[in-house]
Design an enzyme around this catalytic site. Structure first.
Site, PDB file in Angstrom:
ATOM      1  N   PRO A  28     -41.570 -34.047 -60.887  1.00 49.27           N
ATOM      2  CA  PRO A  28     -42.074 -32.783 -60.334  1.00 49.27           C
ATOM      3  C   PRO A  28     -43.119 -32.138 -61.252  1.00 49.27           C
ATOM      4  O   PRO A  28     -42.996 -32.189 -62.469  1.00 49.27           O
ATOM      5  CB  PRO A  28     -40.821 -31.905 -60.264  1.00 49.27           C
ATOM      6  CG  PRO A  28     -39.904 -32.451 -61.314  1.00 49.27           C
ATOM      7  CD  PRO A  28     -40.217 -33.917 -61.460  1.00 49.27           C
ATOM      8  N   ARG A  77     -45.910 -29.197 -59.819  1.00 53.02           N
ATOM      9  CA  ARG A  77     -46.139 -27.858 -59.278  1.00 53.02           C
ATOM     10  C   ARG A  77     -44.859 -27.025 -59.176  1.00 53.02           C
ATOM     11  O   ARG A  77     -44.846 -25.845 -59.519  1.00 53.02           O
ATOM     12  CB  ARG A  77     -46.764 -27.986 -57.880  1.00 53.02           C
ATOM     13  CG  ARG A  77     -47.153 -26.678 -57.236  1.00 53.02           C
ATOM     14  CD  ARG A  77     -47.494 -26.872 -55.745  1.00 53.02           C
ATOM     15  NE  ARG A  77     -48.323 -28.037 -55.519  1.00 53.02           N
ATOM     16  CZ  ARG A  77     -49.659 -28.021 -55.511  1.00 53.02           C
ATOM     17  NH1 ARG A  77     -50.310 -26.905 -55.677  1.00 53.02           N
ATOM     18  NH2 ARG A  77     -50.341 -29.144 -55.312  1.00 53.02           N
ATOM     19  N   ARG A 117     -58.511 -23.883 -57.182  1.00 49.62           N
ATOM     20  CA  ARG A 117     -57.801 -24.322 -55.971  1.00 49.62           C
ATOM     21  C   ARG A 117     -58.383 -23.754 -54.679  1.00 49.62           C
ATOM     22  O   ARG A 117     -58.505 -24.491 -53.694  1.00 49.62           O
ATOM     23  CB  ARG A 117     -56.303 -24.027 -56.067  1.00 49.62           C
ATOM     24  CG  ARG A 117     -55.614 -24.813 -57.192  1.00 49.62           C
ATOM     25  CD  ARG A 117     -54.097 -24.674 -57.170  1.00 49.62           C
ATOM     26  NE  ARG A 117     -53.518 -25.346 -56.036  1.00 49.62           N
ATOM     27  CZ  ARG A 117     -53.108 -24.747 -54.932  1.00 49.62           C
ATOM     28  NH1 ARG A 117     -53.138 -23.430 -54.833  1.00 49.62           N
ATOM     29  NH2 ARG A 117     -52.645 -25.444 -53.940  1.00 49.62           N
ATOM     30  N   CYS A 127     -72.422 -18.868 -59.390  1.00 53.55           N
ATOM     31  CA  CYS A 127     -73.508 -19.003 -58.418  1.00 53.55           C
ATOM     32  C   CYS A 127     -73.203 -20.109 -57.409  1.00 53.55           C
ATOM     33  O   CYS A 127     -73.865 -21.155 -57.389  1.00 53.55           O
ATOM     34  CB  CYS A 127     -74.810 -19.257 -59.147  1.00 53.55           C
ATOM     35  SG  CYS A 127     -75.149 -17.921 -60.291  1.00 53.55           S
ATOM     36  N   TYR A 146     -52.101 -26.445 -61.590  1.00 50.22           N
ATOM     37  CA  TYR A 146     -53.398 -26.886 -61.070  1.00 50.22           C
ATOM     38  C   TYR A 146     -54.420 -25.749 -61.061  1.00 50.22           C
ATOM     39  O   TYR A 146     -55.274 -25.686 -60.181  1.00 50.22           O
ATOM     40  CB  TYR A 146     -53.247 -27.512 -59.674  1.00 50.22           C
ATOM     41  CG  TYR A 146     -52.267 -28.667 -59.672  1.00 50.22           C
ATOM     42  CD1 TYR A 146     -52.568 -29.854 -60.339  1.00 50.22           C
ATOM     43  CD2 TYR A 146     -51.030 -28.553 -59.046  1.00 50.22           C
ATOM     44  CE1 TYR A 146     -51.654 -30.898 -60.365  1.00 50.22           C
ATOM     45  CE2 TYR A 146     -50.112 -29.596 -59.078  1.00 50.22           C
ATOM     46  CZ  TYR A 146     -50.441 -30.772 -59.738  1.00 50.22           C
ATOM     47  OH  TYR A 146     -49.542 -31.805 -59.773  1.00 50.22           O
TER      48      TYR A 146
END
Ligand SMILES: *Cc1c(COP(=O)(O)O)cnc(C)c1O
Length: 427
Positions: free
Chosen positions: A285, A287, A323, A353, A381
Site C-alpha cells: 500500500p 496512498r 495531481r 504559466c 503523490y
C-alpha cells in the site's frame, strides 16, 4: 471552545476558528516555515497502518510501504520503525530506505525498467525480492546475478486483466498496460524462470491500479491470482509468498473506499476458502497509508474576479501538487481561519504559466488576499511528484506528532536548484 472535525479527515479539526493537525495549529507552522508548506500527521500514518495490521491479525504478512507515494526520509523512518518493509521502484528509492535505517531484506523492487546497475546494487544490498515485469528483464536479472555468483529472489508481477474502475492513468492491471506479465504468458514465464541458474523463484505479485474504491476488482484479481498459483505449483514450481500489491483508495471528496481491515477480512475469507489463508502474504500500500495524513498550506496572493470566472491565485502550484493537472484530481481546499462572510465561487490556481495550473475548480470560498488555505489529502503523490518548473523551489515538509512539529525537509533554495548547472561565464 468548539471542536469541529473535518469529514473523512480524523486528524484535522477546527478548534475555535483555527485549523489544527493533531495538536498543532497550522497557522503557527506557516509563521515559522512560510508557504507553500507540506505538513504530515504521524498519528494518521500509523492509524492507517494499524487498519491493515488489524485486517491481517493472526496471519503471516509483510506490509511493504510503496514509497513512491511519499519518499521523504522522515516518512520512511516512521514506517521502518513500525516494522514495515518497502516497495521501491528505483535504486534511488533503495538508497533512501537504507539511509532511513530500513532493512534490506524487507525491500521489494518493482518497476518495468530496472537497469543492470540497479539490479547489481540491489543484489549487493540483499533485498528481499525483485518483482520482475517481463521475460526480457528476467533474462537480464539472471545474467547479472550469475555474474555475481548469486541467485536473485524473484516474484513475477502478473497482469490479472481486471478493471479497477479508476482513472486510466492509474489503472495498471488491464491488457494493454505496460505493467506485468500478460496473464496467458504467466505459466510459461515461470517455467522459464525455474530453468535460469541466476533466478530463485519465491513468489507471485500483482498490482491492479490505484485509488481503487471498490472491493470487487480486488476479489476478481485475488481469484485470478490464486488460479495462477495453483497452475504454477501444479507445474512443480513452489511459491513462498503471494503479493497482492497496493491500490486501495482514500477519501478525496465523497469517495467511499472500503477500510483496509474490512477489505482484508473479506479477501482473507476468500483465501481461506481456497486453502491459501496461511501462506506468507505481502501487500504494497502507498496512498492509503499517507494520502490523508498530509496537507499543503498555501497563501492567497491575489483575487482576480472576472466576467466568466473568478480566480483565486495561490502561492502553491502544479509544480508543488501536480495531481489536479495530471489526473484532473480533486483535492478539498479549506481555510486555515474561516471568515464569517458569504462564500463566492473561485477557480483556485497557481502562478505557473500553464492553463493546467489549477488546484480546484468552482470552489465556494470566503477569501481575501493574504488568507491561508489548506489543500487536503496531500500526503501521497504530491511532494513526490513536485518539480522545479518555472524555477520554483520545492516546498519544505513538516512532520507533526501530537503537539510536536519537526521540519523533515528544508525549503529548496535557488542555490540548491542551480547546484548541478555549469555556467558559461566561468572557464
Ligand atoms: C504505485 C504502486 C503501489 C502503490 O499504489 P497505491 O495506489 O499508492 O497504494 C504498489 N505497487 C506497485 C507495483 C506500484 O507501482
Amino acid at each position: 471552545m468548539t471542536v469541529q472535525n473535518l469529514p473523512g479527515q480524523p486528524h484535522l479539526a477546527y478548534r475555535g476558528n483555527e485549523l489544527f493537525l493533531e495538536d498543532v495549529r497550522l497557522s503557527d507552522l506557516v509563521k515559522t516555515h512560510g508557504t507553500p508548506l507540506f505538513v504530515y500527521s504521524k498519528e494518521s500514518m500509523l492509524a492507517a497502518l494499524a487498519a491493515y495490521q488489524r485486517g491481517f491479525a493472526g496471519r503471516q504478512v509483510q506490509i511493504c510501504y510503496a514509497m513512491k507515494a511519499n519518499p521523504a526520509l522522515g516518512v520512511i523512518q516512521v514506517f521502518a520503525a513500525a516494522g514495515c518493509g518497502f516497495d521501491i521502484v528505483s535504486g534511488g528509492d533503495m538508497d533512501r530506505v537504507l539511509a532511513a535505517g530500513g532493512q534490506a531484506h524487507k525491500i521489494i523492487f518493482s518497476g518495468v525498467g530496472k537497469t543492470r546497475a540497479e539490479m547489481r546494487r540491489a543484489l549487493e544490498a540483499g533485498i528481499g525480492c525483485f518483482n520482475v515485469e517481463s521475460e526480457a528483464e528476467l533474462e537480464v536479472l539472471s545474467e547479472v546475478a550469475l555474474s555475481m555468483a548469486m541467485r536473485a529472489p524473484v516474484s513475477l508481477r502478473v497482469n490479472p486483466n481486471v478493471d479497477p474502475k479508476t482513472h486510466p492513468y492509474i489503472s495498471t492491471g488491464l491488457k494493454g498496460s505496460k505493467f506485468g506479465v500478460a496473464h496467458d504468458r504467466v505459466l510459461q514465464t515461470y517455467q522459464r524462470a525455474a530453468t535460469l541458474a541466476g533466478i530463485n523463484v519465491v513468489g507471485i505479485d500483482c498490482h491492479i491500479g490505484s485509488q481503487i474504491t471498490d472491493i470487487a476488482p480486488y476479489l476478481d484479481a485475488a481469484d485470478r491470482m490464486l488460479d495462477l498459483v495453483e497452475a504454477i505449483e501444479a507445474a512443480g514450481i513452489p511459491l513462498q509468498h503471494i503479493d497482492f500489491g497496493g491500490g486501495l483508495g482514500i477519501n478525496y471528496n465523497d469517495d467511499t473506499p472500503p477500510a483496509a481491515d474490512e477489505l482484508w477480512q473479506k479477501l482473507l475469507i476468500k483465501l481461506d476458502a481456497r486453502g491459501f489463508g496461511q501462506r506468507q502474504l505481502m501487500i504494497e500500500p502507498g496512498r492509503s497509508l499517507v494520502g490523508n495524513a498530509g496537507v499543503c498550506l498555501s497563501q492567497v496572493l491575489y483575487l482576480k474576479p472576472g466576467e466568466q470566472k473568478n480566480f483565486c491565485i495561490l502561492d502553491a502550484a502544479m509544480n508543488d501538487l501536480p495531481r489536479p493537472a495530471m489526473y484532473q484530481a480533486f483535492h478539498q481546499i479549506v481555510p486555515l481561519t474561516p471568515r464569517d462572510a458569504t462564500p463566492q465561487t473561485w477557480d483556485v490556481v497557481g502562478p505557473i504559466c500553464e492553463s493546467g495550473d489549477w488546484l480546484g475548480h468552482d470552489r465556494a470560498l470566503a477569501v481575501q488576499a493574504g488568507d491561508l488555505l489548506a489543500v487536503l489529502s496531500a500526503g501521497a503523490y504530491c511532494m513526490s511528484m513536485a518539480s522545479n518548473y518555472n524555477s520554483r523551489g520545492r516546498a519544505p515538509e513538516v512532520l507533526v506528532d501530537g503537539t510536536q512539529a519537526r521540519l523533515i525537509r528544508q525549503r529548496e533554495t535557488m542555490a540548491d536548484q542551480m547546484r548541478q548547472e555549469l555556467s558559461l561565464l566561468t572557464p
